[in-house]
Design a protein around this motif. Structure first.
Motif, PDB file in Angstrom:
ATOM      1  N   ASP A 516       1.076  -1.306  -0.169  1.00  0.00           N
ATOM      2  CA  ASP A 516      -0.006  -0.179   0.042  1.00  0.00           C
ATOM      3  C   ASP A 516       1.003   1.714   0.287  1.00  0.00           C
ATOM      4  OD1 ASP A 516      -2.806   0.898   1.947  1.00  0.00           O
ATOM      5  OD2 ASP A 516      -1.565   2.183   0.759  1.00  0.00           O
ATOM      6  N   LYS A 558      -3.422  -6.842   4.273  1.00  0.00           N
ATOM      7  CA  LYS A 558      -4.059  -5.576   2.831  1.00  0.00           C
ATOM      8  C   LYS A 558      -2.229  -6.284   1.738  1.00  0.00           C
ATOM      9  CE  LYS A 558      -5.529  -1.919   5.430  1.00  0.00           C
ATOM     10  NZ  LYS A 558      -5.174  -0.922   5.709  1.00  0.00           N
ATOM     11  N   VAL A 561      -5.348  -7.158  -0.693  1.00  0.00           N
ATOM     12  CA  VAL A 561      -6.097  -6.748  -1.687  1.00  0.00           C
ATOM     13  C   VAL A 561      -6.049  -6.300  -2.966  1.00  0.00           C
ATOM     14  CG1 VAL A 561      -7.232  -4.871  -1.035  1.00  0.00           C
ATOM     15  CG2 VAL A 561      -6.578  -6.250   1.144  1.00  0.00           C
ATOM     16  N   LEU A 566      -6.753  -0.425  -2.797  1.00  0.00           N
ATOM     17  CA  LEU A 566      -5.712   0.089  -1.952  1.00  0.00           C
ATOM     18  C   LEU A 566      -5.513   2.047  -2.346  1.00  0.00           C
ATOM     19  CD1 LEU A 566      -3.777  -2.818  -1.088  1.00  0.00           C
ATOM     20  CD2 LEU A 566      -5.442  -1.921   0.356  1.00  0.00           C
ATOM     21  N   GLU A 576     -16.309  -2.737  -2.983  1.00  0.00           N
ATOM     22  CA  GLU A 576     -15.320  -2.592  -2.798  1.00  0.00           C
ATOM     23  C   GLU A 576     -14.775  -2.407  -1.642  1.00  0.00           C
ATOM     24  OE1 GLU A 576     -14.418   0.972  -4.511  1.00  0.00           O
ATOM     25  OE2 GLU A 576     -14.043   0.490  -6.705  1.00  0.00           O
ATOM     26  N   VAL A 579     -14.517  -5.991   0.175  1.00  0.00           N
ATOM     27  CA  VAL A 579     -13.474  -6.627  -0.810  1.00  0.00           C
ATOM     28  C   VAL A 579     -11.906  -6.299   0.966  1.00  0.00           C
ATOM     29  CG1 VAL A 579     -11.285  -7.010  -2.049  1.00  0.00           C
ATOM     30  CG2 VAL A 579     -13.953  -6.969  -3.102  1.00  0.00           C
ATOM     31  N   MET A 580     -12.067  -5.045   0.495  1.00  0.00           N
ATOM     32  CA  MET A 580     -11.290  -3.896   1.815  1.00  0.00           C
ATOM     33  C   MET A 580     -11.385  -4.538   2.473  1.00  0.00           C
ATOM     34  SD  MET A 580      -8.925  -2.311   2.312  1.00  0.00           S
ATOM     35  CE  MET A 580      -8.818  -0.670   1.101  1.00  0.00           C
ATOM     36  N   GLU A 581     -12.522  -4.854   3.790  1.00  0.00           N
ATOM     37  CA  GLU A 581     -12.819  -5.686   4.903  1.00  0.00           C
ATOM     38  C   GLU A 581     -12.761  -6.707   5.281  1.00  0.00           C
ATOM     39  OE1 GLU A 581     -16.530  -2.413   6.677  1.00  0.00           O
ATOM     40  OE2 GLU A 581     -17.021  -4.614   6.020  1.00  0.00           O
ATOM     41  N   GLN A 582     -12.350  -7.410   3.586  1.00  0.00           N
ATOM     42  CA  GLN A 582     -11.388  -9.127   3.630  1.00  0.00           C
ATOM     43  C   GLN A 582     -10.206  -8.752   4.309  1.00  0.00           C
ATOM     44  OE1 GLN A 582     -13.242 -12.195   2.866  1.00  0.00           O
ATOM     45  NE2 GLN A 582     -14.922 -10.877   3.725  1.00  0.00           N
ATOM     46  N   HIS A 583      -8.606  -7.989   4.464  1.00  0.00           N
ATOM     47  CA  HIS A 583      -7.833  -8.133   5.433  1.00  0.00           C
ATOM     48  C   HIS A 583      -7.621  -8.431   5.809  1.00  0.00           C
ATOM     49  CE1 HIS A 583      -7.746  -5.019   7.753  1.00  0.00           C
ATOM     50  NE2 HIS A 583      -8.965  -4.428   7.190  1.00  0.00           N
ATOM     51  N   HIS A 586      -8.291 -12.141   5.704  1.00  0.00           N
ATOM     52  CA  HIS A 586      -6.621 -13.262   5.362  1.00  0.00           C
ATOM     53  C   HIS A 586      -5.741 -12.574   6.137  1.00  0.00           C
ATOM     54  CE1 HIS A 586      -8.368 -12.977   1.770  1.00  0.00           C
ATOM     55  NE2 HIS A 586      -8.780 -11.097   1.551  1.00  0.00           N
TER      56      HIS A 586
END
Length: 692
Positions: A516, A558, A561, A566, A576, A579-583, A586
């Motif tokens: 990022d 991240k 992601v 990012l 989106e 998808v971001m909150e999936q970090h 992960h």
């Protein structure tokens, strides 16, 4: 005629003669199987022990070679920096620059045969005696045999010996290398009538040069007599073990030679097989010693930066495996003893199965008792030969048996130590610590293993102490058996490995933040502030470590992601955002199988939760969020606000704290207040300044 029946008196002896034979065959088969199992396991243990010993030898040689390499590198850097007094002098730099700008023959300036200096260079020629005196004074004061100043073409125009002797091909090559690279260069060692000599060549830059990025206008070459220094660097230290040697190997024109300053020639050709790794080091392995001997050794060579030298640390193969040889002898002896014992027991079983009379059985038991007594003495002699400390104490904590190694290390006789307790031998504090584990063994009847640091004769030892209950025939605990294994060297290696793990953690954080463009330094600042906030809130030492570790790893998810999300300059769409909150998921998936503690995992997993339940991923509320996660939540948002983004500028720390305070329904007010105190403290200011 009446039918004949078998005579029982005749049948019984026949059965007694047959059945024991079948049972003996079974017993022999079992004994043979057990014996083969013992031999196989002993061979496996011996093989594993040899591999373990070689790993230990490799690590030791690498540590010693790297240490000597560091000393030599520091010494070479010191030699090159001694020339700073001249090469950083404006007078010498200006003189060298003017010589560099002259495109004619230098002989016309400095008085070649039939030559007169041009009018515009007359002042330069007139300054030559003064420059020679300055160079001569510098060389004498700094301990160099000779020194000379060369122009960019490799021609010497000032020398300490009053004339300009020609340079060798090697000297010209290192001078050119120093001027082209802008860094110091070193010649190979050479043998002269004065001993070993070394040329140090440092580039000279014009007076207005901005560091080493400018083009060099000349070079200062200094010649040093280094026989004594090389001999000192190669001498054995107090840490050297028996059979260990430190050697210096030099490569020149594709040939390898060992440096031997104590010999008339100064060098010996290397005859050993050389295998190098990709980073230039001589690979650890068994080979002949470097030169003039065929004795097998284990060796490792560390490449010295900037010069074709290798510090080769070697130890004789026999000395390297001395501990293993003792272990191997002991292991096979004990295996043989175990097989012998099994056969003795099998023999006893055979006598019983064969119906040996009671008297003979008793005699056999007496013989066996005598054998056991002999074996006891044998075991005592083995205990006297092993390096580990072996002792037996009674329930009052008094020693009733110690082996030779224990008594020898303490500096007392075995007879003196019998009747003493831990406090009398090791001192009151250490004795109390050791007695605590004794009490635990006696109370639970279970073995206890611990690592203890004990000072013996003012020298630190790290021991792996294994204690087991000693019981009588009624299985009642009547004492404690202890075995002390000295693991001081292993602990030293572990501490080094711990430092390596810390560096790996820092490298991992750098990798995470590279994903990022706005994360650079984020984890470092977050970790620093979170650690200070945790201290401010009186968390335990373990919780503080977990908070700092979680902060360092908080952004790892991240990496997965997509980069376009990012670095998106505008607001994210709902898809989106998902998808971001999936970090978080992960990060949990990556770290859950790594042994770093549940507290670290939960802190990372919950740091995006909010007190009012508006966070993610589980919508936790209030006290359901652990305190370390609440600390990371406030710190993470604070660090994000004080750093710029593509769609907004950075906020001041005061403004960021004001926003956090206004959202007390989302962020823990106590954490925000502690963060405010930390930010205004010297420690916090230092952390934020580092971020700048």
């Amino acid at each position: 005629m009446a039918e004949k029946h078998p005579n029982p008196a005749q049948e019984v002896p026949r059965e007694l003669a047959v059945k024991p034979t079948g049972k003996i065959a079974v017993v022999l088969a079992v004994v043979a199987a057990i014996s083969l199992g013992i031999v196989f396991m002993t061979g496996k243990l011996v093989s594993d022990k040899r591999a373990e010993q070689l790993i230990h030898v490799q690590k030791r040689l690498e540590l010693l070679a790297d240490g000597r390499k560091g000393v030599i590198d520091a010494w070479l850097n010191h030699l090159s920096h001694q020339g700073d007094r001249l090469i950083k002098s404006d007078l010498f730099r200006l003189y060298a620059s003017e010589i560099d700008m002259y495109k004619g023959d230098l002989a016309s300036i400095f008085g070649g045969v039939g030559e007169t200096a041009p009018e515009d260079m007359a002042d330069i020629a007139a300054q030559l005696p003064m420059m020679q005196n300055m160079l001569r004074e510098f060389s004498t004061y700094s301990g160099f045999l000779a020194a000379r100043v060369l122009n960019r073409s490799g021609l010497a125009y000032i020398a300490t010996d009053g004339h300009l002797p020609p340079l060798s091909v090697t000297q010209t090559r290192i001078a050119q290398r120093a001027m082209e690279s802008g860094r110091s260069a070193f010649s190979p060692l050479r043998k002269t009538q004065y001993g070993l000599e070394l040329d140090v060549c440092v580039p000279m830059f014009p007076p207005d040069a901005g560091g080493n990025t400018s083009k060099a206008v000349g070079a200062l070459m200094m010649t040093r007599q280094v026989t004594g220094k090389i001999t000192e660097l190669l001498s054995n230290s107090a840490l050297s073990a028996e059979g260990e040697h430190t050697r210096l190997m030099q490569a020149e024109d594709g040939k390898y030679r060992e440096v031997t300053p104590w010999t008339a020639e100064g060098f010996v050709g290397v005859t050993a097989r050389l295998d190098f790794s990709d980073d230039g080091h001589l690979v650890f392995g068994e080979r002949a010693c470097l030169a003039d001997c065929d004795n097998p050794v284990y060796s490792f060579g560390a490449k010295v930066p900037g010069v074709d030298w290798w510090v080769v640390q070697e130890i004789g193969a026999k000395a390297a495996l001395a501990d293993f040889a003792r272990y191997e002898r002991t292991a096979y002896f004990l295996a043989g003893f175990a097989v012998l014992t099994i056969f003795l027991l099998a023999g006893l079983a055979w006598w019983i199965l064969a119906g040996v009379q009671t008297k003979k059985v008793a005699e056999k038991f007496r013989d066996l008792a005598e054998e056991i007594e002999n074996q006891k003495r044998l075991i005592d002699s083995i205990n006297a030969a092993v390096d580990e400390f072996i002792s037996l104490k009674n329930l009052e904590g008094k020693y009733i048996y110690v082996n030779d190694a224990f008594a020898r290390t303490i500096g007392r006789t075995k007879e003196e130590m019998v009747g003493m307790d831990n406090a009398a031998i090791f001192g009151f504090d250490t004795g109390q610590r050791l007695q605590a584990s004794d009490d635990k063994v006696i109370a639970t009847g279970q073995p206890v293993t611990s690592r203890e640091t004990i000072f013996i004769h003012s020298k630190r030892h790290d021991f792996l102490v294994s204690k087991s209950p000693y019981t009588d025939v009624q299985n009642k605990v009547v004492g404690v058996v202890a075995v002390f294994r000295d693991v001081t060297e292993y602990v030293s290696v572990q501490e080094k490995n711990k430092r390596l793990v810390q560096r790996a953690m820092e490298a991992l954080v750098s990798t995470i933040e590279a994903a990022d463009p706005y994360l650079g330094g984020h984890s470092h600042v977050l970790a620093g502030l979170s650690r200070e906030v945790a201290k401010r809130m009186d968390l335990s030492e373990m919780d503080i470590v977990e908070v700092e570790t979680a902060a360092n790893l908080s952004q790892i998810g991240k990496v997965f992601v997509p980069k376009e999300i990012l670095s998106k300059p505008g607001a994210l769409t709902p898809d989106e955002i998902k998808v971001m909150e999936q970090h978080v998921e992960h990060a949990y998936r990556i770290l859950k199988d790594i042994d770093m503690g549940e507290g670290v995992l939960q802190a990372i997993y919950q740091m995006n939760e909010r007190l009012d339940g508006t966070g993610y991923p589980k919508k936790l509320e209030g006290e359901d969020i652990i305190l370390p996660a609440r600390i990371l939540a406030a710190g993470n948002v604070f660090c994000a606000m004080i750093r710029p983004r593509a769609y907004r500028g950075a906020k001041t720390p005061e403004k960021a704290l004001e926003i956090l305070s206004s959202e007390s329904h989302r962020f823990d007010p106590a954490v925000v207040e502690a963060l405010r105190t930390v930010v205004s403290s010297p420690a916090g200011e230092k952390i934020l300044k580092h971020d700048d």
